[in-house]
Design a protein around this motif. Structure first.
Motif, PDB file in Angstrom:
ATOM      1  N   SER A  45      -0.964   8.754  10.009  1.00  0.00           N
ATOM      2  CA  SER A  45      -0.295   7.947  11.036  1.00  0.00           C
ATOM      3  C   SER A  45      -1.256   7.584  12.162  1.00  0.00           C
ATOM      4  CB  SER A  45       0.913   8.696  11.605  1.00  0.00           C
ATOM      5  OG  SER A  45       0.504   9.939  12.173  1.00  0.00           O
ATOM      6  N   GLU A  46      -2.106   8.527  12.565  1.00  0.00           N
ATOM      7  CA  GLU A  46      -3.094   8.252  13.613  1.00  0.00           C
ATOM      8  C   GLU A  46      -4.187   7.313  13.106  1.00  0.00           C
ATOM      9  OE1 GLU A  46      -4.675  11.540  15.844  1.00  0.00           O
ATOM     10  OE2 GLU A  46      -2.792  12.667  15.691  1.00  0.00           O
ATOM     11  N   MET A  47      -4.565   7.489  11.846  1.00  0.00           N
ATOM     12  CA  MET A  47      -5.580   6.609  11.261  1.00  0.00           C
ATOM     13  C   MET A  47      -5.071   5.173  11.209  1.00  0.00           C
ATOM     14  SD  MET A  47      -6.707   9.199   8.189  1.00  0.00           S
ATOM     15  CE  MET A  47      -7.901   8.154   7.412  1.00  0.00           C
ATOM     16  N   LYS A  48      -3.833   4.992  10.772  1.00  0.00           N
ATOM     17  CA  LYS A  48      -3.261   3.646  10.694  1.00  0.00           C
ATOM     18  C   LYS A  48      -3.216   2.990  12.066  1.00  0.00           C
ATOM     19  CE  LYS A  48       0.445   2.948   8.182  1.00  0.00           C
ATOM     20  NZ  LYS A  48       1.773   3.147   7.538  1.00  0.00           N
ATOM     21  N   SER A  49      -2.799   3.757  13.045  1.00  0.00           N
ATOM     22  CA  SER A  49      -2.692   3.227  14.398  1.00  0.00           C
ATOM     23  C   SER A  49      -4.052   2.827  14.955  1.00  0.00           C
ATOM     24  CB  SER A  49      -2.031   4.274  15.296  1.00  0.00           C
ATOM     25  OG  SER A  49      -1.979   3.832  16.626  1.00  0.00           O
ATOM     26  N   LEU A  50      -5.051   3.655  14.704  1.00  0.00           N
ATOM     27  CA  LEU A  50      -6.383   3.374  15.230  1.00  0.00           C
ATOM     28  C   LEU A  50      -7.006   2.167  14.529  1.00  0.00           C
ATOM     29  CD1 LEU A  50      -8.774   3.935  17.004  1.00  0.00           C
ATOM     30  CD2 LEU A  50      -9.402   5.855  15.523  1.00  0.00           C
ATOM     31  N   PHE A  51      -6.888   2.099  13.210  1.00  0.00           N
ATOM     32  CA  PHE A  51      -7.424   0.930  12.505  1.00  0.00           C
ATOM     33  C   PHE A  51      -6.717  -0.350  12.962  1.00  0.00           C
ATOM     34  CE2 PHE A  51      -9.197   3.557   8.836  1.00  0.00           C
ATOM     35  CZ  PHE A  51     -10.512   3.231   9.123  1.00  0.00           C
ATOM     36  N   SER A  52      -5.406  -0.257  13.170  1.00  0.00           N
ATOM     37  CA  SER A  52      -4.654  -1.427  13.641  1.00  0.00           C
ATOM     38  C   SER A  52      -5.166  -1.889  14.997  1.00  0.00           C
ATOM     39  CB  SER A  52      -3.164  -1.079  13.713  1.00  0.00           C
ATOM     40  OG  SER A  52      -2.426  -2.176  14.225  1.00  0.00           O
ATOM     41  N   GLU A  53      -5.419  -0.938  15.881  1.00  0.00           N
ATOM     42  CA  GLU A  53      -5.936  -1.292  17.195  1.00  0.00           C
ATOM     43  C   GLU A  53      -7.330  -1.910  17.090  1.00  0.00           C
ATOM     44  OE1 GLU A  53      -6.614   0.545  21.647  1.00  0.00           O
ATOM     45  OE2 GLU A  53      -5.826   1.831  20.073  1.00  0.00           O
ATOM     46  N   MET A  54      -8.180  -1.329  16.253  1.00  0.00           N
ATOM     47  CA  MET A  54      -9.517  -1.898  16.052  1.00  0.00           C
ATOM     48  C   MET A  54      -9.430  -3.352  15.610  1.00  0.00           C
ATOM     49  SD  MET A  54     -11.485   1.256  14.142  1.00  0.00           S
ATOM     50  CE  MET A  54     -12.079   2.692  15.049  1.00  0.00           C
ATOM     51  N   LYS A  55      -8.547  -3.615  14.649  1.00  0.00           N
ATOM     52  CA  LYS A  55      -8.429  -4.975  14.123  1.00  0.00           C
ATOM     53  C   LYS A  55      -7.843  -5.926  15.156  1.00  0.00           C
ATOM     54  CE  LYS A  55      -8.055  -5.454   9.633  1.00  0.00           C
ATOM     55  NZ  LYS A  55      -7.782  -5.365   8.196  1.00  0.00           N
ATOM     56  N   SER A  56      -7.007  -5.406  16.039  1.00  0.00           N
ATOM     57  CA  SER A  56      -6.436  -6.259  17.085  1.00  0.00           C
ATOM     58  C   SER A  56      -7.507  -6.748  18.054  1.00  0.00           C
ATOM     59  CB  SER A  56      -5.327  -5.522  17.841  1.00  0.00           C
ATOM     60  OG  SER A  56      -5.868  -4.553  18.733  1.00  0.00           O
ATOM     61  N   TYR A  57      -8.634  -6.042  18.103  1.00  0.00           N
ATOM     62  CA  TYR A  57      -9.765  -6.454  18.932  1.00  0.00           C
ATOM     63  C   TYR A  57     -10.852  -7.151  18.106  1.00  0.00           C
ATOM     64  CZ  TYR A  57      -7.843  -4.079  22.952  1.00  0.00           C
ATOM     65  OH  TYR A  57      -7.032  -3.711  23.999  1.00  0.00           O
ATOM     66  N   GLY A  58     -10.491  -7.559  16.890  1.00  0.00           N
ATOM     67  CA  GLY A  58     -11.403  -8.344  16.074  1.00  0.00           C
ATOM     68  C   GLY A  58     -12.486  -7.549  15.378  1.00  0.00           C
ATOM     69  N   LYS A  59     -12.314  -6.240  15.287  1.00  0.00           N
ATOM     70  CA  LYS A  59     -13.339  -5.403  14.653  1.00  0.00           C
ATOM     71  C   LYS A  59     -13.177  -5.402  13.126  1.00  0.00           C
ATOM     72  CE  LYS A  59     -14.424  -4.122  18.861  1.00  0.00           C
ATOM     73  NZ  LYS A  59     -15.519  -4.809  19.579  1.00  0.00           N
ATOM     74  N   THR A  60     -14.303  -5.290  12.415  1.00  0.00           N
ATOM     75  CA  THR A  60     -14.286  -5.025  10.981  1.00  0.00           C
ATOM     76  C   THR A  60     -14.230  -3.515  10.800  1.00  0.00           C
ATOM     77  OG1 THR A  60     -15.593  -7.003  10.535  1.00  0.00           O
ATOM     78  CG2 THR A  60     -15.528  -5.332   8.806  1.00  0.00           C
ATOM     79  N   THR A  61     -13.336  -3.051   9.917  1.00  0.00           N
ATOM     80  CA  THR A  61     -13.031  -1.627   9.851  1.00  0.00           C
ATOM     81  C   THR A  61     -13.533  -0.979   8.558  1.00  0.00           C
ATOM     82  OG1 THR A  61     -10.819  -2.183   9.018  1.00  0.00           O
ATOM     83  CG2 THR A  61     -11.042  -1.776  11.375  1.00  0.00           C
ATOM     84  N   PHE A  62     -14.001   0.266   8.704  1.00  0.00           N
ATOM     85  CA  PHE A  62     -14.606   1.018   7.608  1.00  0.00           C
ATOM     86  C   PHE A  62     -13.989   2.411   7.534  1.00  0.00           C
ATOM     87  CE2 PHE A  62     -17.532  -2.151   8.994  1.00  0.00           C
ATOM     88  CZ  PHE A  62     -18.303  -2.520   7.912  1.00  0.00           C
ATOM     89  N   LEU A  63     -13.634   2.830   6.321  1.00  0.00           N
ATOM     90  CA  LEU A  63     -13.264   4.219   6.069  1.00  0.00           C
ATOM     91  C   LEU A  63     -14.313   4.797   5.136  1.00  0.00           C
ATOM     92  CD1 LEU A  63     -11.143   6.503   6.446  1.00  0.00           C
ATOM     93  CD2 LEU A  63     -10.171   5.765   4.253  1.00  0.00           C
TER      94      LEU A  63
END
Length: 221
Positions: A45-63
């Motif tokens: 749940s925390e991972m989803k929230s953090l990735f969502s926030e990253m993407k809201s700022y235009g970031k490309t996301t990596f796991l």
């Protein structure tokens, strides 16, 4: 030629830090466009929230998934899908993980070589790693997560030979912790490189946001 891209990893010793969201909040306006963390130990749940926030700022996301068997690697891919993550880094390559990533529009960048422990240690010959990579490219992977500075052989020889031989995105991941190694990264010119622990150990300055910009500016100069 384009400069290598920094992937800021909110990790220390190959585990996501507990206050990852707080750190991202304080650094979201830095020059870094690529952000990620590991599959442990934050709740999904925390991972989803953090990735969502990253993407809201235009970031490309990596796991980045530090698992070496098929079952746990595939579970990491499922987490990437659930979190809406752009790129799955890590895992030992398996066809099942590759197919899952293709089906779910996730870019897959597996490890190469023989890997053990956590933090990871990389073993194997350079020739075999290049051969592995070429085989995986034929199967449609996006690129590779190369643990160059975790290599028990000559890291510079591996990094340069691999990057020159492989016509695909290569990320140098792990243990880039000083300006000397940044110079080596610039010379090798991979697609990207990760820094995580070094930021939390203040290797490039004091505050995290300052260090991120220090590295970005250094790479771009």
């Amino acid at each position: 030629m384009n400069s290598p891209k920094l992937i800021v990893m909110l990790t220390h010793n190959d585990h996501t830090i507990e206050n990852a969201r707080e750190i991202f909040e304080s650094c979201k306006n830095t020059k870094a466009e690529f952000w990620g963390f590991k599959e442990k130990p934050l709740p999904i749940s925390e991972m989803k929230s953090l990735f969502s926030e990253m993407k809201s700022y235009g970031k490309t996301t990596f796991l980045e998934v530090v698992e070496y068997d098929e079952e746990n690697g595939l579970q990491g891919a499922r987490i990437a899908k659930e979190c809406g993550c752009d790129v799955l880094m890590g895992t030992v390559y398996f066809d099942s993980i590759n197919e899952f990533c293709k089906e779910n529009n996730i870019k897959y960048m597996p490890f190469v070589g023989e890997i053990k422990e956590r933090p990871s240690i990389l073993e194997g010959t350079i020739e075999n790693m290049i051969s592995q990579a070429k085989e995986y490219l034929k199967k449609g992977v996006y690129g590779f997560d190369l643990l160059g500075y975790r290599y028990t052989g000559d890291p510079l020889e591996l990094n340069n030979a691999f990057t020159q031989a492989i016509q695909a995105p290569v990320c140098l991941a792990g243990s880039i912790d000083c300006y000397e190694r940044l110079n080596e990264v610039i010379d090798t010119n991979p697609w990207a490189f990760t820094i995580g622990s070094a930021f939390f150990e203040k290797k490039f300055g004091t505050e995290i946001h300052e260090q991120i910009n220090n590295v970005c500016n250094y790479i771009e100069k």
